[in-house]
Design a protein around this motif. Structure first.
Motif, PDB file in Angstrom:
ATOM      1  N   PRO A  19       3.128  36.137 -58.158  1.00  0.00           N
ATOM      2  CA  PRO A  19       2.498  35.239 -58.975  1.00  0.00           C
ATOM      3  C   PRO A  19       1.087  35.683 -59.206  1.00  0.00           C
ATOM      4  CG  PRO A  19       2.529  34.089 -56.907  1.00  0.00           C
ATOM      5  CD  PRO A  19       3.217  35.240 -56.940  1.00  0.00           C
ATOM      6  N   ASN A  26      -0.272  33.218 -67.616  1.00  0.00           N
ATOM      7  CA  ASN A  26       0.667  33.583 -66.652  1.00  0.00           C
ATOM      8  C   ASN A  26       1.048  34.869 -66.817  1.00  0.00           C
ATOM      9  OD1 ASN A  26       2.657  33.710 -64.931  1.00  0.00           O
ATOM     10  ND2 ASN A  26       3.464  31.701 -65.226  1.00  0.00           N
ATOM     11  N   THR A  46       2.700  36.677 -64.132  1.00  0.00           N
ATOM     12  CA  THR A  46       3.657  36.859 -63.034  1.00  0.00           C
ATOM     13  C   THR A  46       5.130  37.490 -63.710  1.00  0.00           C
ATOM     14  OG1 THR A  46       2.841  34.756 -62.109  1.00  0.00           O
ATOM     15  CG2 THR A  46       4.967  35.642 -61.295  1.00  0.00           C
ATOM     16  N   GLY A  85       9.482  35.878 -63.031  1.00  0.00           N
ATOM     17  CA  GLY A  85       9.833  34.494 -62.795  1.00  0.00           C
ATOM     18  C   GLY A  85      10.371  33.783 -64.115  1.00  0.00           C
ATOM     19  N   TRP A 139       7.855  27.526 -63.194  1.00  0.00           N
ATOM     20  CA  TRP A 139       6.403  27.602 -62.912  1.00  0.00           C
ATOM     21  C   TRP A 139       6.100  25.974 -62.376  1.00  0.00           C
ATOM     22  CZ3 TRP A 139       6.067  32.471 -63.547  1.00  0.00           C
ATOM     23  CH2 TRP A 139       6.895  33.012 -64.564  1.00  0.00           C
ATOM     24  N   LYS A 197       5.214  27.680 -68.767  1.00  0.00           N
ATOM     25  CA  LYS A 197       4.779  28.797 -68.311  1.00  0.00           C
ATOM     26  C   LYS A 197       3.293  28.968 -68.444  1.00  0.00           C
ATOM     27  CE  LYS A 197       5.331  33.758 -68.917  1.00  0.00           C
ATOM     28  NZ  LYS A 197       6.176  34.645 -69.768  1.00  0.00           N
ATOM     29  N   THR A 236       2.807  28.212 -58.570  1.00  0.00           N
ATOM     30  CA  THR A 236       3.843  28.556 -57.651  1.00  0.00           C
ATOM     31  C   THR A 236       5.073  28.858 -58.629  1.00  0.00           C
ATOM     32  OG1 THR A 236       3.322  26.757 -56.082  1.00  0.00           O
ATOM     33  CG2 THR A 236       5.584  27.477 -56.131  1.00  0.00           C
ATOM     34  N   ALA A 237       5.504  30.275 -58.637  1.00  0.00           N
ATOM     35  CA  ALA A 237       6.526  30.790 -59.499  1.00  0.00           C
ATOM     36  C   ALA A 237       7.784  30.836 -58.657  1.00  0.00           C
ATOM     37  CB  ALA A 237       6.183  32.254 -59.848  1.00  0.00           C
ATOM     38  N   SER A 276       3.288  31.587 -54.259  1.00  0.00           N
ATOM     39  CA  SER A 276       2.331  30.923 -54.890  1.00  0.00           C
ATOM     40  C   SER A 276       0.998  31.914 -54.817  1.00  0.00           C
ATOM     41  CB  SER A 276       2.123  29.713 -53.947  1.00  0.00           C
ATOM     42  OG  SER A 276       3.050  28.813 -54.044  1.00  0.00           O
TER      43      SER A 276
END
Length: 916
Positions: A736, A756, A758, A761, A764, A780, A796-797, A806
């Motif tokens: 993430p 975001n 990440t 993923g 979220w 997201k 935290t994804a 995280s």
């Protein structure tokens, strides 16, 4: 009397404050149930008999309470019960005839705490408590706050706009005159202001003076506040411990770097960005994050950047960034060269690109062939390869020997032996060579010559290769003088009992007139000079096997021959066997013939209309049931039948479940076997690991990928089994990452967007911590309001709810406070104080529109795109419509404003009074 009744509120929670005055509109606009005659009701201040009183109150010097006395005269409407509403949420019940004096003390603590507010108005109502009584009287207490000049240098910046805030108590809700004075002679009468400065090296000062004409010209002037212009930061940073743009991973080196931006000038916040691979912060070496130590966790291409900031913005010379590789040392390995002889042609094998090779100190190329002569000194080859992290080396050494002779030591030059005698051992003066193959065998690592054929033979031995090859030879003469015994038979060697068989002596090279016969093991021997002999053989229940032996002789010794004769009994006993265990449909059943004596033809009837003619057939039954299997077997002497029953059972049905159809790389996956525990089982996890036949409900750890897990259930024998297969998806661990976007001059509370970044993923969870914890789930890129201050943001994804990972960042926000101040009343009486109605507030850029309606919802005034707080025509209302004065009454407005950060408010609605 001129007065404003002000309420200073935050524009984001305006509706909540407006509810506090809603009761008044209900009271004034409620319908009457019938015609009721109003009775005389009144309320006034006791000391002067007025219905309006003004107080100028100093928030620092005057008491925090104020007591008034009123004369209240209830009417006689309805039940005669009345209520006084004091304007601060408290009430007093009154009844009876005539005027009554009541005392009320107001607590001004919250008024002093609301520093911006400059006017507090208490509307004191006396009204009947009966629904159908319209009796109403009102008195008004207005408390003007004597202002205290408090300027603030919010941000004094070089090359950008500087902001000066007005934090004076009592600054809103009343008409005040402001005077800003700067050391460079610039003055302003605005409430708050922004301006640019021309000389970045000069030290400036500012002071603020405020005058209240309402409170008899009360004046307050601040001290001079000195300030210097803050420069935009300048970036100066470096990454320590790099070696020629690389970070080296070796067994004895550390994989940490020191990121140092402490030399950046005029910065108090630092934002580092590290992308490309896995890492962790090993040590925060300075609290402001200007210096930190990070540890690289994998070999990858990394990019590190830093942007210093302060209250004036980001660094004027941009960010610092650098890229590097995390590298291991290079690898090199030389293919070993065995020792040579006489002369050696040497060439490198599997040479590596970019490596440097040397032979005895001379550089050689990978494709070069070198002739090496005989030498007593060893040849040494070295190879080395270098990258940014260092050099690796490998070496090889070998000899080139002179050629050596060889001799066969176990045989004379010429050897004569008799055919069939003991083998001759073969030995030579040098080991490691190769013997010729004819009649030569190796037993337990030693070579022997076997005289198993007659003739002249040449035995040779060679050792070495190429120019180092040496050889020796010997001759061996094998005489074929040993008799060759041979037995002849008049007919076939398989007979039915009783059988008389005639044998003949067909030996060669044997002594004439001598033969010795034996017709069964351990039986008597019969010597005869005849070339033929007969014997009667018998068999009982089993096939009888007789070994007939003939011995003959010559000068080389005795020769022997044997012949096997099989005798079958005159009757046969069919038999067959089945394997132990349970049989299932479509499993293989192996039938084993056990007939005595052994038959030479078979007919199997499996009881399901299928037959076979092989000795030991395998058969599969398509469905469960009981079957009678019949074997008919025979030979040339007899035939017979036998039958057995075979039971085919239905196989078990496996059932199992998985705790979630997705898991993460490195996590255990738990499997639940829902099959009856009386069955044996085997788990195949589909990843090449050994089957698990021990754990009924196993847990297994997978690597990232797609797998098919199979549970096989056995009912007794493994042939009776069924399988069930379920898929398992193992997802990778996520990485993430996020950044934030927020306007430079945002109003508090300001909307902050979380971007975001990440990969991979789909779910979220955002956690924002400021002493409490706020969770935003399954968004997201949330857009959330924040007040000024420090926060820890954690993202935290996960993928489909699994593989949670995280990351968090510590952020600090400093926003502008944007308020809207709404007057509750105005008096257009020409005294230059509150003669026109509009909206006030430090954070307002423009009033987008404003409509004012009377109690019948008719629009009596409209304006659009005007500045806040203006007392000019067209930008505020003077209490008229079409040039005619409107009556004193309660009016309703609706408006929309644009704040200084260019965001727009929701529609603001409220009530106010036109007082004449």
């Amino acid at each position: 009397m001129s007065e404003f009744i002000n309420l200073s509120i935050n524009c984001r929670i305006l509706v909540k404050h407006l509810l506090s005055v809603f009761f008044l509109s209900v009271l004034l606009l409620r319908p009457f149930a019938g015609e009721v005659k109003a009775q005389q009701v009144s309320i006034m201040f006791s000391d002067d008999g007025s219905v309006g009183k003004r107080l100028c109150w100093h928030p620092q010097n005057d008491p925090l309470s104020y007591t008034v006395k009123v004369l209240a005269t209830p009417g006689k409407c309805g039940s005669g019960k009345y209520e006084i509403q004091w304007g601060d949420g408290t009430t007093t019940k009154v009844t009876g005839d005539g005027a009554q004096e009541l005392t009320k003390t107001y607590n001004l603590t919250s008024y002093r705490s609301n520093e911006a507010s400059g006017l507090m108005v208490y509307n004191i109502f006396i009204t009947s408590t009966d629904e159908d009584c319209p009796d109403l009287a009102v008195a008004r207490l207005s408390i003007n706050k004597i202002p205290i000049a408090v300027p603030k240098v919010a941000a004094a910046c070089e090359d950008v706009v500087s902001t000066f805030s007005n934090l004076s108590p009592g600054r809103s809700g009343q008409t005040l005159r402001w005077e800003w004075t700067f050391s460079d002679g610039v003055t302003s009468t605005a409430g708050s202001l922004t301006r640019r400065f021309t000389d970045p090296d000069q030290e400036y000062w500012v002071k603020l003076k405020v005058t209240s004409d309402v409170c008899n010209g009360a004046t307050s002037e601040s001290e001079q506040i000195a300030f210097k212009l803050k420069k935009l930061p300048k970036t100066s940073a470096n990454v320590k411990e790099l070696n020629n743009g690389a970070l080296c991973f070796t067994d004895d080196s550390d994989s940490t770097l020191v990121l140092d931006a402490s030399a950046s000038s005029d910065a108090n916040r630092f934002h580092w960005s590290i992308v490309g691979g896995k890492y962790k912060v090993a040590q925060l070496m300075k609290p402001d994050s200007s210096v930190m130590k990070i540890k690289m966790l994998e070999s990858a291409d990394f990019r590190i950047s830093i942007t210093p900031r302060n209250e004036c913005g980001a660094a004027s010379n941009g960010e610092f960034s650098t890229s590097f590789q995390a590298l291991p040392l290079p690898e090199i390995s030389l293919v070993k060269q065995p020792d040579g002889c006489e002369e050696l042609k040497y060439r490198l094998l599997s040479a590596r690109d970019g490596a440097v090779y040397m032979l005895d100190g001379r550089t050689i190329s990978p494709d070069e062939e070198i002739t090496l002569p005989v030498s007593t000194k060893e040849y040494i080859v070295t190879g080395s390869v270098t990258n940014a992290c260092g050099t690796r080396m490998d070496s090889d050494s070998f000899y080139v020997h002179p050629k050596a002779p060889v001799e066969i030591t176990s045989l004379p030059l010429d050897t004569t032996i008799c055919y069939g005698t003991n083998p001759l051992p073969l030995e030579a003066s040098r080991a490691g060579g190769q013997w010729s193959q004819q009649n030569v065998q190796v037993i337990a690592g030693k070579s022997f010559f076997y005289p198993n054929s007659a003739g002249d033979f040449e035995v040779s031995y060679q050792v070495g290769t190429g120019l180092c090859l040496s050889s020796a030879t010997r001759r061996i003469n094998v005489l074929n003088e040993l008799a060759v015994a041979s037995i002849g038979l008049d007919e076939a060697d398989l007979r039915c009992a009783p059988a008389r068989i005639v044998f003949s002596n067909r030996s060669k090279g044997n002594e004439a007139g001598y033969s010795l016969w034996q017709f069964e093991e351990n039986g008597p021997e019969t010597e005869t000079a005849s070339d033929t002999i007969s014997h009667v053989f018998n068999a009982a229940d089993q096939e009888a096997v007789y070994t007939v032996r003939l011995k003959v002789r010559n000068v080389c010794g005795v020769s022997e021959a044997t012949r096997v004769v099989k005798i079958l009994p005159s009757a046969i006993k069919p038999l067959f066997t089945l394997p132990a265990g349970t049989f299932c449909p479509n499993s293989t059943v192996a039938f084993q013939d056990a007939t005595v004596p052994a038959p030479n033809h078979w007919k199997w009837d499996f009881g399901d209309a299928q037959i076979s003619n092989v000795a030991n057939p395998e058969h599969q039954y398509g469905k469960a049931g009981t079957y009678t299997v019949t074997l008919e077997a025979g030979n040339q002497c007899a035939t017979g039948k036998v039958s057995h029953v075979v039971e085919i059972q239905a196989p078990p049905t496996p059932e199992f479940s998985i705790a979630g159809d997705r898991a993460c790389d490195g996590e255990e996956v738990v499997f639940t076997n829902n099959t009856d525990t009386r069955y044996t089982f085997a788990w195949d996890f589909g990843d090449g690991s050994p089957p698990d036949e021990v754990n009924f409900n196993p847990a297994h750890t997978f690597s990232q990928g797609e797998y098919k897990v199979t549970l096989t259930i056995f009912d007794g024998a493994k042939e009776c089994s069924t399988k069930k297969e379920l898929p398992v998806t193992i997802a990778p661990v996520l990485q993430p990452a996020f950044t934030v976007e927020v306007a430079e001059q945002a109003c508090e509370p300001a909307l902050v967007k979380f971007v975001n970044q990440t990969p991979g993923g789909d779910r979220w969870r955002w956690e924002i911590s400021d002493g409490t914890k706020t969770t935003t789930t399954n968004v997201k890129e949330p857009l959330l309001p924040f007040k000024s201050g420090g926060y820890t943001i954690q993202l935290t994804a996960s993928k489909n709810g699994a593989c949670e990972a995280s990351t968090d960042q510590s952020l600090s926000f400093d926003f502008v406070k944007c308020n809207v101040d709404i007057p509750q009343a105005f008096t257009p009486n020409g005294d230059q104080h509150g003669d026109r109605y509009t909206l006030f507030g430090d954070g307002i850029d423009r009033i987008i529109f404003m409509r004012i309606r009377n109690r019948w919802s008719e629009v009596v005034y409209e304006m659009a795109d005007v500045p806040a707080g203006s007392q000019s025509a067209g930008a505020s209302w003077d209490g008229t419509k079409n040039g005619k004065d409107l009556p004193a009454d309660m009016y309703v407005f609706e408006a929309k404003v644009r704040y200084r950060d260019q965001t727009e408010s929701d529609v603001i609605r409220g009530n106010f009074y036109l007082v004449r």
